[in-house]
Design an enzyme around this catalytic site. Sequence first.
Site, PDB file in Angstrom:
ATOM      1  N   PRO A   2       0.835  -1.189   0.000  1.00 57.18           N
ATOM      2  CA  PRO A   2       0.000   0.000   0.000  1.00 57.18           C
ATOM      3  C   PRO A   2       0.875   1.245   0.000  1.00 57.18           C
ATOM      4  CG  PRO A   2      -0.454  -1.429   1.882  1.00 57.18           C
ATOM      5  CD  PRO A   2       0.838  -1.818   1.314  1.00 57.18           C
ATOM      6  N   GLU A   3       0.493   2.181  -0.800  1.00 53.12           N
ATOM      7  CA  GLU A   3       1.168   3.469  -0.859  1.00 53.12           C
ATOM      8  C   GLU A   3       0.200   4.494  -0.262  1.00 53.12           C
ATOM      9  OE1 GLU A   3       2.931   4.068  -4.767  1.00 53.12           O
ATOM     10  OE2 GLU A   3       2.821   1.933  -5.184  1.00 53.12           O
ATOM     11  N   HIS A  94      -4.736 -14.853   7.184  1.00 54.05           N
ATOM     12  CA  HIS A  94      -3.389 -14.624   7.730  1.00 54.05           C
ATOM     13  C   HIS A  94      -3.402 -13.520   8.776  1.00 54.05           C
ATOM     14  CE1 HIS A  94      -2.594 -16.742   3.979  1.00 54.05           C
ATOM     15  NE2 HIS A  94      -1.388 -17.016   4.410  1.00 54.05           N
TER      16      HIS A  94
END
Length: 276
Positions: A2-3, A94
Amino acid sequence: MPELPEAETIARGLRDPVTGATVDRVEVVHADVLDREAGDFSARLRGAVFESVGRRGKNLVLRLGDSRRMVVNLGMSGRLLLRGPGASGAPPTHPAVYFHLEGGRGSLVYHDVRRFGHLSLHSASEYATWSASLGPEPLGPEFTAAALQRGLQSSTTPLRSWLLDQRRVAGVGNIYANEAAFLARIDPRARTHTLDADAARRLHRAIRRVLREAIDARGTTLRDYRTAQGWKGEYAAKLRVYGRAGEPCPRCAEPIVREVLSNRSIFFCSRCQPAP
DNA sequence: CGTGCCCCCTGTCAGC
DNA sequence: TGCTGACAGGGGGCAC
């Protein structure tokens, strides 16, 4: 992964559900994402209130009491997911850390397949030092074309590498670095000190444009990224060059080229972004 | 100090 | 099928 646009989207999605919530219990599944031993981390968060949810660069910043903050760097595959009290739907595949909230507010789950992400707790002064080590917010007032040009002049590294350095500008990653270089018509391999004032102006506009567009689309989902609600971002369909090797350039129809620079892919149009 | 390379970890996909 | 290698949005550490 993610940016800035993805972190911003997650922050917006967490704000209403999480602000004011009290942490009842922390459940650590993978302690390797934490900045300290699991028991210590959990004890420091138990009973804490999430006072606000923000972002600095690509990082989520959750304010706790006493000016403390939890900083979440999502790495490549990190997610911050809200899970309702009913726990409907499939359980996360996860999970690394659960923050169980008081009062039937469900839980906040830090989920991370690759576990390159990190959760760290900062005092007020630690946070100030850390934040000061990052460059300006590209959508904020300090990020001007003139400041950008000065920064570019001070380095000899290739443009794509310069943009990935969070000390230069905070929040640009590989996708938006490539997209911004395309919009600015600059070769991502160009050494930044060779770029002139006009190139700096074009790059300044391009960075802000692509980040704003991506925020409007709730970010780019290639694989792992999800919003806090578990939704995909819609910007992948709008990418102009990233991941599009062999496809026609949207401006001139020349095939987009993929190369490797410092072990990571770059995508560009050799006609619209001529080698310097 | 600035720069560039390797590695952390797991999953997926193309090619044989 | 199944194996192998390449690759994936990030960033810290280390050698030059």
